[in-house]
Design an enzyme around this catalytic site. Structure first.
Site, short mmCIF file in Angstrom:
data_model
loop_
_atom_site.label_atom_id
_atom_site.label_comp_id
_atom_site.label_asym_id
_atom_site.label_seq_id
_atom_site.Cartn_x
_atom_site.Cartn_y
_atom_site.Cartn_z
N LEU A 83 0.87 -1.17 0.00
CA LEU A 83 0.00 0.00 0.00
C LEU A 83 0.91 1.22 0.00
O LEU A 83 1.99 1.19 0.59
CB LEU A 83 -0.89 0.03 1.25
CG LEU A 83 -1.97 -1.06 1.38
CD1 LEU A 83 -2.70 -0.90 2.70
CD2 LEU A 83 -2.95 -1.01 0.22
N ASP A 84 0.47 2.28 -0.64
CA ASP A 84 1.25 3.52 -0.63
C ASP A 84 1.41 4.02 0.81
O ASP A 84 0.59 3.71 1.68
CB ASP A 84 0.55 4.60 -1.46
CG ASP A 84 0.44 4.23 -2.93
OD1 ASP A 84 1.25 3.41 -3.40
OD2 ASP A 84 -0.48 4.73 -3.60
N LYS A 85 2.42 4.81 1.03
CA LYS A 85 2.74 5.33 2.36
C LYS A 85 1.51 5.91 3.06
O LYS A 85 1.27 5.64 4.25
CB LYS A 85 3.83 6.39 2.26
CG LYS A 85 4.14 7.10 3.57
CD LYS A 85 5.16 8.21 3.36
CE LYS A 85 5.40 8.99 4.64
NZ LYS A 85 6.35 10.10 4.45
#
Length: 315
Positions: free
Chosen positions: A137-139
């Site tokens: 997942l993106d940051k």
């Protein structure tokens, strides 16, 4: 102590003519080509019971046998970072990732990542590719991620992801009032000019399919539920921007901030201050790698997302 790995595979007819290392890469996809080549050189990956060279050509029907010791896959350091564990057993771990947590160490962020936290929680993950992490997942995206705890689980989960049998549903808030749900089927690749970004591309790239449906409409925004068929980098963010409905708070793909018509000062301030893309991995479903049973987990929206929805309702 390193774990002993034992696997074997029969070379199918359609791999006839391939190099030994190429076929091994296809038959043992859990491992990198470089790692397999090292095992071939060391005689830990054999061809019909004998040591061979990586460049040797195959006819088909040969047996590849891997007997190797798993060793740490990186110089990552365990760190005592709190994890929100939704489920755990001997084979896998499901966590609810908070905003702001980078998944994997890279240049500029060698510490303070999810992987550092996982190694502290389960030291044996150091022997698995990417510490057992099979998707990201993106940051600043919150929500569910599954992590493999064994090599067998890792290979099984990778296969499920490749076959698109893992169910992943997200909640998002998009800019603009949408009239209905739909599907975006558009290839995604590196942006031709901004190399740190992804983009919908005419040629090249990789296939990407995103389904979305409406949950709630507001004056100038829409709460949507998104289901992924594929898992490309930034897929939801890129696809929603492509259909002119970028996500609230997306500094990379959202474009210049525009004040919605008729919005209250409270709403304008909330939209300006929302610190991340409004995207949350709410539901994750897959076949358990050991039992084969279908398992599904869901987590509620994080507090900042809920507050954003409440402010949108108030106008």
């Amino acid at each position: 102590m390193a774990d002993l790995l034992q696997q074997s595979a029969r070379v199918p007819a359609d791999m006839s003519g391939m190099r030994f290392d190429q076929a091994a890469s296809g038959l043992f996809p859990t491992f990198s080509r470089a790692r397999l080549q090292a095992w071939i050189r060391d005689g830990q990956l054999t061809l019909n019971g004998r040591q061979a060279k990586a460049k040797d050509r195959l006819l088909g029907g040969e047996e590849l046998r891997l007997e190797a010791e798993l060793e740490p896959q990186g110089d990552w350091e365990p760190e005592a970072i709190a994890l929100d564990i939704v489920y755990e057993d001997e084979d896998l771990l499901v966590i609810n990732k908070p905003a702001g947590l980078v998944v994997h160490p890279a240049a500029g962020n060698r510490s303070g990542t999810l992987l550092n936290a996982l190694l502290h929680h389960c030291p044996g993950l150091e022997n698995l590719p990417r510490g057992g992490i099979v998707h990201r997942l993106d940051k600043d995206t919150t929500g569910l991620m599954v992590v493999a705890k064994t090599l067998g689980a890792h290979a099984d989960l990778i296969e499920q992801l490749q076959e698109r049998t893992v169910s992943r549903e997200y909640e998002a808030v998009a800019i603009g009032t949408m009239t209905g749900g739909g599907t975006v089927n558009a290839r995604i690749g590196r942006h031709p000019r901004q190399r740190t970004q992804m983009a919908v591309v005419e040629t090249g790239g990789r296939s990407a399919v995103t389904h979305y449906r409406l949950v709630e409409r507001f004056a100038a925004h829409t709460h949507i539920r998104v289901k992924l068929e594929t898992g490309r980098t930034h897929q939801i963010r890129v696809h929603m921007a492509h259909v002119r409905h970028p996500l609230v708070g997306d500094a990379t793909y959202g474009g210049r901030f525009k004040i919605p018509k008729g919005a209250s000062d409270t709403l304008i301030e909330a939209l300006k201050r929302f610190p991340r893309q409004a995207l949350h991995a709410a539901t994750l479903g897959l076949e358990h790698p050991a039992s084969g049973d279908y398992c599904e987990w869901s987590v509620p929206l994080p507090e900042d997302f809920q507050q954003l929805l409440a402010t949108l309702r108030a106008g």
